[in-house]
Design a protein around this motif. Sequence first.
Motif, PDB file in Angstrom:
ATOM      1  N   VAL A 119       0.824  -1.216   0.000  1.00  0.00           N
ATOM      2  CA  VAL A 119       0.000   0.000   0.000  1.00  0.00           C
ATOM      3  C   VAL A 119       0.852   1.259   0.000  1.00  0.00           C
ATOM      4  CG1 VAL A 119      -1.683   1.306   1.368  1.00  0.00           C
ATOM      5  CG2 VAL A 119      -1.971  -1.156   1.059  1.00  0.00           C
ATOM      6  N   SER A 120       2.015   1.177   0.634  1.00  0.00           N
ATOM      7  CA  SER A 120       2.852   2.383   0.735  1.00  0.00           C
ATOM      8  C   SER A 120       3.451   2.779  -0.617  1.00  0.00           C
ATOM      9  CB  SER A 120       3.974   2.165   1.755  1.00  0.00           C
ATOM     10  OG  SER A 120       4.897   1.204   1.277  1.00  0.00           O
ATOM     11  N   ARG A 121       3.431   1.858  -1.572  1.00  0.00           N
ATOM     12  CA  ARG A 121       3.967   2.167  -2.899  1.00  0.00           C
ATOM     13  C   ARG A 121       2.918   2.789  -3.815  1.00  0.00           C
ATOM     14  NH1 ARG A 121       5.137  -2.317  -5.948  1.00  0.00           N
ATOM     15  NH2 ARG A 121       5.695  -0.881  -7.616  1.00  0.00           N
ATOM     16  N   ARG A 122       1.668   2.681  -3.431  1.00  0.00           N
ATOM     17  CA  ARG A 122       0.610   3.220  -4.291  1.00  0.00           C
ATOM     18  C   ARG A 122       0.624   4.741  -4.295  1.00  0.00           C
ATOM     19  NH1 ARG A 122      -4.418  -0.506  -2.025  1.00  0.00           N
ATOM     20  NH2 ARG A 122      -3.578  -2.511  -2.727  1.00  0.00           N
ATOM     21  N   ASP A 123       0.446   5.311  -5.470  1.00  0.00           N
ATOM     22  CA  ASP A 123       0.347   6.769  -5.541  1.00  0.00           C
ATOM     23  C   ASP A 123      -1.055   7.203  -5.150  1.00  0.00           C
ATOM     24  OD1 ASP A 123       2.854   7.832  -6.200  1.00  0.00           O
ATOM     25  OD2 ASP A 123       2.631   7.230  -8.284  1.00  0.00           O
ATOM     26  N   PRO A 124      -1.137   8.217  -4.303  1.00  0.00           N
ATOM     27  CA  PRO A 124      -2.453   8.635  -3.820  1.00  0.00           C
ATOM     28  C   PRO A 124      -3.274   9.409  -4.861  1.00  0.00           C
ATOM     29  CG  PRO A 124      -0.749  10.062  -2.925  1.00  0.00           C
ATOM     30  CD  PRO A 124      -0.042   8.957  -3.675  1.00  0.00           C
ATOM     31  N   ILE A 125      -4.575   9.271  -4.730  1.00  0.00           N
ATOM     32  CA  ILE A 125      -5.511  10.208  -5.346  1.00  0.00           C
ATOM     33  C   ILE A 125      -5.663  11.310  -4.303  1.00  0.00           C
ATOM     34  CG2 ILE A 125      -7.874  10.551  -6.157  1.00  0.00           C
ATOM     35  CD1 ILE A 125      -7.978   7.477  -6.645  1.00  0.00           C
ATOM     36  N   MET A 126      -5.032  12.426  -4.541  1.00  0.00           N
ATOM     37  CA  MET A 126      -4.983  13.422  -3.471  1.00  0.00           C
ATOM     38  C   MET A 126      -6.331  14.110  -3.275  1.00  0.00           C
ATOM     39  SD  MET A 126      -1.177  14.792  -4.339  1.00  0.00           S
ATOM     40  CE  MET A 126      -1.101  15.974  -3.010  1.00  0.00           C
ATOM     41  N   ARG A 127      -6.964  14.415  -4.408  1.00  0.00           N
ATOM     42  CA  ARG A 127      -8.221  15.146  -4.317  1.00  0.00           C
ATOM     43  C   ARG A 127      -8.938  15.018  -5.644  1.00  0.00           C
ATOM     44  NH1 ARG A 127      -9.462  21.635  -3.570  1.00  0.00           N
ATOM     45  NH2 ARG A 127      -9.182  21.586  -5.824  1.00  0.00           N
ATOM     46  N   VAL A 128     -10.241  14.849  -5.611  1.00  0.00           N
ATOM     47  CA  VAL A 128     -11.040  14.867  -6.839  1.00  0.00           C
ATOM     48  C   VAL A 128     -12.167  15.870  -6.633  1.00  0.00           C
ATOM     49  CG1 VAL A 128     -12.386  13.531  -8.496  1.00  0.00           C
ATOM     50  CG2 VAL A 128     -10.515  12.424  -7.255  1.00  0.00           C
ATOM     51  N   ARG A 129     -12.310  16.764  -7.588  1.00  0.00           N
ATOM     52  CA  ARG A 129     -13.357  17.779  -7.500  1.00  0.00           C
ATOM     53  C   ARG A 129     -14.032  17.943  -8.851  1.00  0.00           C
ATOM     54  NH1 ARG A 129     -12.374  17.003  -3.104  1.00  0.00           N
ATOM     55  NH2 ARG A 129     -11.842  18.403  -1.382  1.00  0.00           N
ATOM     56  N   LEU A 130     -15.293  18.322  -8.782  1.00  0.00           N
ATOM     57  CA  LEU A 130     -15.959  18.827  -9.976  1.00  0.00           C
ATOM     58  C   LEU A 130     -15.609  20.300 -10.106  1.00  0.00           C
ATOM     59  CD1 LEU A 130     -19.641  17.545 -10.108  1.00  0.00           C
ATOM     60  CD2 LEU A 130     -17.866  17.223 -11.834  1.00  0.00           C
ATOM     61  N   ALA A 131     -15.285  20.733 -11.315  1.00  0.00           N
ATOM     62  CA  ALA A 131     -14.940  22.149 -11.484  1.00  0.00           C
ATOM     63  C   ALA A 131     -16.068  23.042 -11.001  1.00  0.00           C
ATOM     64  CB  ALA A 131     -14.610  22.436 -12.948  1.00  0.00           C
ATOM     65  N   SER A 132     -17.311  22.605 -11.196  1.00  0.00           N
ATOM     66  CA  SER A 132     -18.453  23.447 -10.808  1.00  0.00           C
ATOM     67  C   SER A 132     -18.577  23.608  -9.299  1.00  0.00           C
ATOM     68  CB  SER A 132     -19.748  22.864 -11.381  1.00  0.00           C
ATOM     69  OG  SER A 132     -19.905  21.522 -10.977  1.00  0.00           O
ATOM     70  N   ASP A 133     -17.871  22.770  -8.535  1.00  0.00           N
ATOM     71  CA  ASP A 133     -17.893  22.920  -7.086  1.00  0.00           C
ATOM     72  C   ASP A 133     -16.788  23.847  -6.578  1.00  0.00           C
ATOM     73  OD1 ASP A 133     -20.100  21.327  -6.795  1.00  0.00           O
ATOM     74  OD2 ASP A 133     -18.952  19.495  -6.452  1.00  0.00           O
ATOM     75  N   LEU A 134     -15.928  24.287  -7.468  1.00  0.00           N
ATOM     76  CA  LEU A 134     -14.874  25.227  -7.073  1.00  0.00           C
ATOM     77  C   LEU A 134     -15.389  26.652  -7.232  1.00  0.00           C
ATOM     78  CD1 LEU A 134     -11.787  23.648  -8.901  1.00  0.00           C
ATOM     79  CD2 LEU A 134     -12.437  23.395  -6.494  1.00  0.00           C
ATOM     80  N   PRO A 135     -14.819  27.570  -6.476  1.00  0.00           N
ATOM     81  CA  PRO A 135     -15.151  28.979  -6.724  1.00  0.00           C
ATOM     82  C   PRO A 135     -14.867  29.321  -8.188  1.00  0.00           C
ATOM     83  CG  PRO A 135     -13.805  28.733  -4.734  1.00  0.00           C
ATOM     84  CD  PRO A 135     -13.838  27.388  -5.398  1.00  0.00           C
TER      85      PRO A 135
END
Lengths: 296, 296
Positions: free
Chosen positions: B225-241
Amino acid sequence: MKIVRAWALGALLSVAAATAEPLPSDWRAVDPDNLVLIDTKYGQVAVEIAPEFAPNHAARLKALIRARFYDGLSFYRVIDGFVAQGGIGEGTASTKDHPVEAKTLSQWPPLKAEFDRVSAPEPAFTPLGNPDLTAPEVGFEDGFPVARDPKDGREWLVHCPGTFAFARDNGPDTATTEFYIVIGQSPRRLDRDLTAFGRVLAGMQYLQKLERGDPDVDSGVIADVSRRDPIMRVRLASDLPVGERPAFRVMRTESKSFADAVEARRHPTSPFYFRKPPPVLDICGVPVPVRHGPLQ
Amino acid sequence: MKIVRAWALGALLSVAAATAEPLPSDWRAVDPDNLVLIDTKYGQVAVEIAPEFAPNHAARLKALIRARFYDGLSFYRVIDGFVAQGGIGEGTASTKDHPVEAKTLSQWPPLKAEFDRVSAPEPAFTPLGNPDLTAPEVGFEDGFPVARDPKDGREWLVHCPGTFAFARDNGPDTATTEFYIVIGQSPRRLDRDLTAFGRVLAGMQYLQKLERGDPDVDSGVIADVSRRDPIMRVRLASDLPVGERPAFRVMRTESKSFADAVEARRHPTSPFYFRKPPPVLDICGVPVPVRHGPLQ
């Protein structure tokens, strides 16, 4: 909680998964004199070259390697989904402190193109067994993806992910020192228009890590030399001490084992395929099995 | 000494290079509600989803994103030349300290497959203009590579590099939360057998840097598990300012500009092609132009 979805996708990849263990005689040991080892900062890329397809280019490549030409140069033109191109790069010092002036083109005059050759007889050429979009016929030869034209009796290596070739200028006979390796969707429009004479056996994932250029700016050349990833070292395996040579085997593409593997890919039996895919294969989508490790 | 060889190769990439500057009306602004932004440790990947091809999967994806489901999970199955798969991953905590127990499958029941849909009429579907190896007909729709079968009047997104889809177990109606993105030669055998409903607009080079698994071991799942690259964050653009939303435009594939670009690719006029390639194109080898930056 255990989640097992999509594991079955993996069965698609092991081309030999559905078949019996191949016989030792179904594997060919890669000749260390045709095994090019490219050290990147991410790891080593192993390329098998096919001198029989381009004897002069293969001889040039070996001479360049033995002259330590590439050591310290860079991957100066890397376009995501297309190619990683390495060498001098437009006459700039490819990396800092490299004595590029000692590596002038005059030492390495342009080569006559070797785009194709007389077709080998079957079974050396093993037909894929279905039509191709680009070429009259495709198949495998010594583990390389190959196309041929029965009308003129010529054959050539096709551009698949991992294909190794020499770059050139506009004229056909203009290749000198610069090479590229395909890192994206098969650019088949380059087939028989550039001299392709090798393929990556291992290390594609390291090429994929290379710093990219912008394809819309200067054809993807990375202007900032400090951003280019170096070609740290290139060696022929045969020039390394015997104990340091990596050993690769490639499944013989004229073997029954390979025919079985292709058939298993064409007609997958995994329950994952509750609806069977069309029984047609892409020459660039059929992996030729490679094993890395000591010969047994 | 100036070396210019192989620069001309670059002309192959800019699909619009040989054509006039497209009109503003030839571009479609990407709807921020269909723009998925996946932050990896290497950079941001922008995916446009096509809800009209898979409304329930698109709604599920948006719900997962808004529940912050993917944040802190990982790309746990990454196979060079094939796919990068992300999500929970076999029920292990995908990365350390992640409260995976709060993200049970029961919240996200299996979805009914959305492998295909009723064909859109032309010109929304713009035929590529030559045969395809795998499907009865291929073309583009809203910038997505699409296949269709005139016999049953259905169409579907095809698996090209950058295609976004949901993974599943063996049964057709088993997708829940796990996604994959194609990172290698088009695996067309998956077409219409999995629910594909998006494509990468930018950031493929970051997916290519992801830590790989071994396809011969546990279907490419990275056990450590420590070798896996994280999905740091997923967002919809419409949810961003509004000020933080990246703006993308995609060339309208039903436009004259795109038709010209396809024609220029089919019949290249660059002197680099002293011998013209066969006038046949691979649906997965024709880039649909994307622009990143503020709308003008």
